[in-house]
Design a protein around this motif. Structure first.
Motif, PDB file in Angstrom:
ATOM      1  N   TRP A 141      49.557  10.951  18.736  1.00 41.84           N
ATOM      2  CA  TRP A 141      48.160  10.532  18.847  1.00 41.84           C
ATOM      3  C   TRP A 141      47.267  11.743  19.126  1.00 41.84           C
ATOM      4  CZ3 TRP A 141      45.771   7.723  23.611  1.00 41.84           C
ATOM      5  CH2 TRP A 141      44.460   7.328  23.312  1.00 41.84           C
ATOM      6  N   SER A 142      47.681  12.581  20.068  1.00 48.78           N
ATOM      7  CA  SER A 142      46.892  13.763  20.425  1.00 48.78           C
ATOM      8  C   SER A 142      46.784  14.717  19.239  1.00 48.78           C
ATOM      9  CB  SER A 142      47.516  14.481  21.612  1.00 48.78           C
ATOM     10  OG  SER A 142      47.578  13.639  22.744  1.00 48.78           O
ATOM     11  N   SER A 148      39.433  16.532  31.834  1.00 48.43           N
ATOM     12  CA  SER A 148      39.368  17.942  31.463  1.00 48.43           C
ATOM     13  C   SER A 148      39.353  18.122  29.951  1.00 48.43           C
ATOM     14  CB  SER A 148      40.562  18.687  32.073  1.00 48.43           C
ATOM     15  OG  SER A 148      40.568  20.039  31.688  1.00 48.43           O
ATOM     16  N   VAL A 149      40.207  17.393  29.235  1.00 44.82           N
ATOM     17  CA  VAL A 149      40.243  17.489  27.779  1.00 44.82           C
ATOM     18  C   VAL A 149      38.932  17.002  27.185  1.00 44.82           C
ATOM     19  CG1 VAL A 149      41.355  16.592  25.698  1.00 44.82           C
ATOM     20  CG2 VAL A 149      42.745  17.310  27.643  1.00 44.82           C
ATOM     21  N   SER A 150      38.403  15.897  27.721  1.00 43.76           N
ATOM     22  CA  SER A 150      37.135  15.382  27.219  1.00 43.76           C
ATOM     23  C   SER A 150      35.998  16.375  27.446  1.00 43.76           C
ATOM     24  CB  SER A 150      36.817  14.041  27.894  1.00 43.76           C
ATOM     25  OG  SER A 150      35.600  13.508  27.403  1.00 43.76           O
ATOM     26  N   ASN A 151      36.004  17.034  28.593  1.00 38.27           N
ATOM     27  CA  ASN A 151      34.984  18.054  28.852  1.00 38.27           C
ATOM     28  C   ASN A 151      35.066  19.185  27.835  1.00 38.27           C
ATOM     29  OD1 ASN A 151      33.563  17.010  31.052  1.00 38.27           O
ATOM     30  ND2 ASN A 151      35.067  17.755  32.532  1.00 38.27           N
ATOM     31  N   ASP A 152      36.284  19.623  27.531  1.00 35.89           N
ATOM     32  CA  ASP A 152      36.454  20.674  26.531  1.00 35.89           C
ATOM     33  C   ASP A 152      35.906  20.238  25.177  1.00 35.89           C
ATOM     34  OD1 ASP A 152      37.563  22.432  28.276  1.00 35.89           O
ATOM     35  OD2 ASP A 152      39.628  22.233  27.555  1.00 35.89           O
ATOM     36  N   MET A 153      36.109  18.960  24.846  1.00 33.48           N
ATOM     37  CA  MET A 153      35.607  18.451  23.570  1.00 33.48           C
ATOM     38  C   MET A 153      34.082  18.408  23.557  1.00 33.48           C
ATOM     39  SD  MET A 153      38.038  17.702  21.377  1.00 33.48           S
ATOM     40  CE  MET A 153      37.338  16.430  20.306  1.00 33.48           C
ATOM     41  N   VAL A 194      46.049  13.134  27.376  1.00 31.63           N
ATOM     42  CA  VAL A 194      45.429  14.084  26.449  1.00 31.63           C
ATOM     43  C   VAL A 194      44.843  13.335  25.253  1.00 31.63           C
ATOM     44  CG1 VAL A 194      45.908  15.952  24.817  1.00 31.63           C
ATOM     45  CG2 VAL A 194      46.809  16.076  27.136  1.00 31.63           C
ATOM     46  N   GLY A 195      45.588  12.382  24.721  1.00 29.85           N
ATOM     47  CA  GLY A 195      45.065  11.575  23.626  1.00 29.85           C
ATOM     48  C   GLY A 195      43.822  10.807  24.017  1.00 29.85           C
ATOM     49  N   MET A 196      43.809  10.248  25.235  1.00 26.18           N
ATOM     50  CA  MET A 196      42.630   9.532  25.722  1.00 26.18           C
ATOM     51  C   MET A 196      41.433  10.467  25.841  1.00 26.18           C
ATOM     52  SD  MET A 196      44.285   7.088  28.677  1.00 26.18           S
ATOM     53  CE  MET A 196      45.248   5.648  28.259  1.00 26.18           C
ATOM     54  N   GLY A 197      41.679  11.679  26.341  1.00 25.56           N
ATOM     55  CA  GLY A 197      40.587  12.637  26.473  1.00 25.56           C
ATOM     56  C   GLY A 197      40.010  13.045  25.137  1.00 25.56           C
TER      57      GLY A 197
END
Length: 261
Positions: A251-252, A86-91, A166-169
């Motif tokens: 990290w995030s 989800s976080v990666s999609n937002d990015m 979240v950091g991974m995303g």
């Protein structure tokens, strides 16, 4: 409006956004939730007799009680994969870049994702636990305080691994990479004490299973729910959770604050 009130208001808005997004696109959460449920049914009804002979003395219900704590933590690991995606999609869709230009508290974007993911993880844990009860799991002699401590441990584990996710995303170039990067969060429980005791594993592999975050958390949860000894596992699990949460948060925050250009 004070900075604290602004942060709380914007975080609540971002939490609502993420929960609405999860409600509109439930397939990812459902697919990730099915993994621990299918493993539960597989180990109870397919491998149950064989596995219980070595651990429960032939009692399938004893083996079910043994694996439930590990499956609950695996459920959290599965849910946090969805967070990374989800976080990666937002990015990749540019919404994070737009949020950076808006007059909102910068940290609220991350806290909204984290709060939403922890809430979804705990709901998923309750659902998997309900399936476990339906197929025969019973907590033996756990007091109300021990149940509260068990739920608190699950929430703390969810918080720690959500920050890592979240950091991974944020660090992943796309959703597929985020999913692959977060895969250890569901694989690590498989090589822990979730399904078999560490001392029954090959000698060369035992340190891998013992010195990782999931094993002390599983043993602590198992002790709380089943009345077995916890020893130092509780403190070790707490240290892992606090350390991972701090690492994931820093990290995030660093990834979110970097120049997108």
């Amino acid at each position: 409006m004070s900075s604290l009130n602004l942060a709380a208001r914007d975080s609540a808005t971002m939490l609502r956004r993420n929960l609405l997004h999860a409600r509109r696109y439930p397939s990812l959460t459902l697919n990730l939730l099915l993994t621990p449920v299918m493993l539960l049914l597989l180990f109870v009804y397919v491998f149950g007799d064989t596995m219980s002979a070595g651990i429960g003395g032939g009692d399938r219900s004893a083996y079910l009680a043994y694996i439930i704590p590990g499956l609950l933590l695996m459920t959290i690991g599965s849910t946090t994969i969805g967070t990374a995606v989800s976080v990666s999609n937002d990015m990749s869709e540019g919404i994070i870049a737009r949020f950076r230009t808006m007059a909102i508290h910068r940290g609220s974007v991350l806290f909204g994702h984290v709060a939403g993911s922890v809430l979804q993880a705990l709901i998923s844990v309750v659902l998997v636990g309900a399936v476990g009860v339906a197929v025969g799991f019973r907590s033996t002699g756990a007091t109300a305080l021990e149940w509260l401590a068990a739920f608190g441990l699950l929430a703390l584990v969810a918080l720690a691994f959500t920050w890592i996710a979240v950091g991974m995303g944020l660090a992943s170039p796309n959703a597929e990479a985020a999913s692959n990067n977060a895969m250890p969060l569901i694989l690590l429980p498989l090589i822990s004490s979730a399904f078999v005791p560490v001392d029954t594993m090959p000698g060369w592999f035992q340190p891998v299973a013992e010195y990782q975050p999931f094993t002390p958390a599983i043993e602590t949860l198992r002790g709380l729910l089943l009345g077995t000894g916890i020893g130092n596992d509780g403190w070790i699990a707490l240290a892992w959770c606090l350390g991972l949460a701090l690492l994931g948060h820093r990290w995030s925050k660093a990834q979110f604050g970097r120049d997108p250009g």
